[in-house]
Design a protein around this motif. Sequence first.
Motif, PDB file in Angstrom:
ATOM      1  N   SER A 225      39.621  -1.956 -13.046  1.00 30.53           N
ATOM      2  CA  SER A 225      38.881  -2.899 -12.209  1.00 30.53           C
ATOM      3  C   SER A 225      38.950  -4.306 -12.786  1.00 30.53           C
ATOM      4  O   SER A 225      38.917  -5.286 -12.048  1.00 30.53           O
ATOM      5  N   ALA A 226      39.054  -4.415 -14.130  1.00 29.65           N
ATOM      6  CA  ALA A 226      39.215  -5.743 -14.728  1.00 29.65           C
ATOM      7  C   ALA A 226      40.561  -6.339 -14.318  1.00 29.65           C
ATOM      8  O   ALA A 226      40.664  -7.534 -14.063  1.00 29.65           O
TER       9      ALA A 226
ATOM     10  N   ASP B  19      41.934  -5.863 -11.564  1.00 27.94           N
ATOM     11  CA  ASP B  19      41.841  -6.230 -10.158  1.00 27.94           C
ATOM     12  C   ASP B  19      41.451  -7.700  -9.967  1.00 27.94           C
ATOM     13  O   ASP B  19      41.730  -8.262  -8.918  1.00 27.94           O
ATOM     14  N   ILE B  20      40.772  -8.278 -10.956  1.00 24.41           N
ATOM     15  CA  ILE B  20      40.395  -9.695 -10.835  1.00 24.41           C
ATOM     16  C   ILE B  20      41.658 -10.534 -10.693  1.00 24.41           C
ATOM     17  O   ILE B  20      41.725 -11.453  -9.886  1.00 24.41           O
TER      18      ILE B  20
ATOM     19  N   SER C 226      30.284 -18.055 -13.646  1.00 21.93           N
ATOM     20  CA  SER C 226      31.342 -17.226 -14.223  1.00 21.93           C
ATOM     21  C   SER C 226      31.143 -17.050 -15.726  1.00 21.93           C
ATOM     22  O   SER C 226      31.458 -16.000 -16.280  1.00 21.93           O
TER      23      SER C 226
ATOM     24  N   LEU D 195      29.478  -9.070 -18.587  1.00 17.30           N
ATOM     25  CA  LEU D 195      30.555  -8.086 -18.765  1.00 17.30           C
ATOM     26  C   LEU D 195      30.689  -7.698 -20.232  1.00 17.30           C
ATOM     27  O   LEU D 195      30.863  -6.523 -20.563  1.00 17.30           O
TER      28      LEU D 195
ATOM     29  N   TYR E 122      29.341  -2.865 -15.017  1.00 20.23           N
ATOM     30  CA  TYR E 122      30.621  -3.531 -15.234  1.00 20.23           C
ATOM     31  C   TYR E 122      31.305  -3.816 -13.902  1.00 20.23           C
ATOM     32  O   TYR E 122      31.772  -4.923 -13.656  1.00 20.23           O
ATOM     33  N   ARG E 123      31.321  -2.806 -13.028  1.00 18.11           N
ATOM     34  CA  ARG E 123      31.993  -2.991 -11.737  1.00 18.11           C
ATOM     35  C   ARG E 123      31.291  -4.049 -10.900  1.00 18.11           C
ATOM     36  O   ARG E 123      31.934  -4.809 -10.177  1.00 18.11           O
TER      37      ARG E 123
ATOM     38  N   ILE F 244      32.376  -7.353 -12.244  1.00 26.01           N
ATOM     39  CA  ILE F 244      33.752  -7.661 -11.822  1.00 26.01           C
ATOM     40  C   ILE F 244      33.757  -8.135 -10.370  1.00 26.01           C
ATOM     41  O   ILE F 244      34.387  -9.137 -10.029  1.00 26.01           O
TER      42      ILE F 244
ATOM     43  N   LEU G  50      32.375 -11.567 -10.120  1.00 27.24           N
ATOM     44  CA  LEU G  50      33.314 -12.532 -10.693  1.00 27.24           C
ATOM     45  C   LEU G  50      34.453 -12.822  -9.715  1.00 27.24           C
ATOM     46  O   LEU G  50      34.897 -13.964  -9.577  1.00 27.24           O
ATOM     47  N   ARG G  51      34.882 -11.788  -9.016  1.00 27.60           N
ATOM     48  CA  ARG G  51      35.955 -11.991  -8.032  1.00 27.60           C
ATOM     49  C   ARG G  51      35.488 -12.904  -6.910  1.00 27.60           C
ATOM     50  O   ARG G  51      36.220 -13.797  -6.482  1.00 27.60           O
TER      51      ARG G  51
END
Lengths: 154, 118
Positions: free
Chosen positions: A147-148, A150-151, B8, B15, B96-97, B100, B103-104
């Motif tokens: 998933s990291a 995926d960024i 961020s 994270l 964590y997910r 993420i 962050l996206r």
Amino acid sequence: MNLFGLMETSGSAMQAERIRAEVVAANMANAESTRTEAGVPYRRHHVVFASDDPVADFGEAMHLGLGRSSALQQSEPAGGVRIAEVVEDSAPPLKRYDPGHPDAGPDGYVEYPDINPLTEMVDLMGATRAYGLNSSAVQAEKGMITSALDIVRG
Amino acid sequence: MQIGTKLSEQLARYLDLSVSEVKLTASNMANIDTPGYQTKGFDFAAEMGEALAGIDKGRIAPLHVHEVDGLVTRPDGNNVSMDREGLHLAEAQLRYRTGIALLRIENQRVMDAIHADK
């Protein structure tokens, strides 16, 4: 913080648990062994686990190589687990009367290893469970790394 | 010029802490059969507060890891609970997910600003 370091922690546990299972398997295989290289009956072995300091992993080596000290990693707690030693059980051998056996003593008793299949099976089950637990941790860590990534993929 | 936003930065700390939590959980799981081993953990909320406060000062606060109490110790002196660790692993993974995903979105927002003229 290194994501891959997690896998080393869980990996060390999987390795240790596998050795434990191997030792148990050796015990069960040798439950009736009256001879070893030392000339005495086989003795039951068991493993001693010890928690391990963080291993000098790739990330740390890279930091050292670049001349940077990794203050963050130094403050981290202990990592995985290792097999400190494999010890022999000190229990005296079991004696069975069998004068016809080539390894029988002058009194007609043969010395057999003191191995209880039930104890060994329970130990094997524990090793299997702990192995599964750590392998699911590895799966979780793999999911996190993916998933990291995926960024970047956007 | 700075492209990264404050959010961020905060998410990065979030994270980092999630990874620390997974790492501790993995290390507890690894030592489930080590005699005398005591479960280790940290207070996520307190550490997060400290990490957020450290952003403006530009430093990373050290983690305060302590031995977790209130767990049942087995005869060999080990108190790792498989249930607790499994739960913590799942929780930290979800954290964590979430981090993420946020962050996206944040990166997409910056991207939208860059392409605002189109």
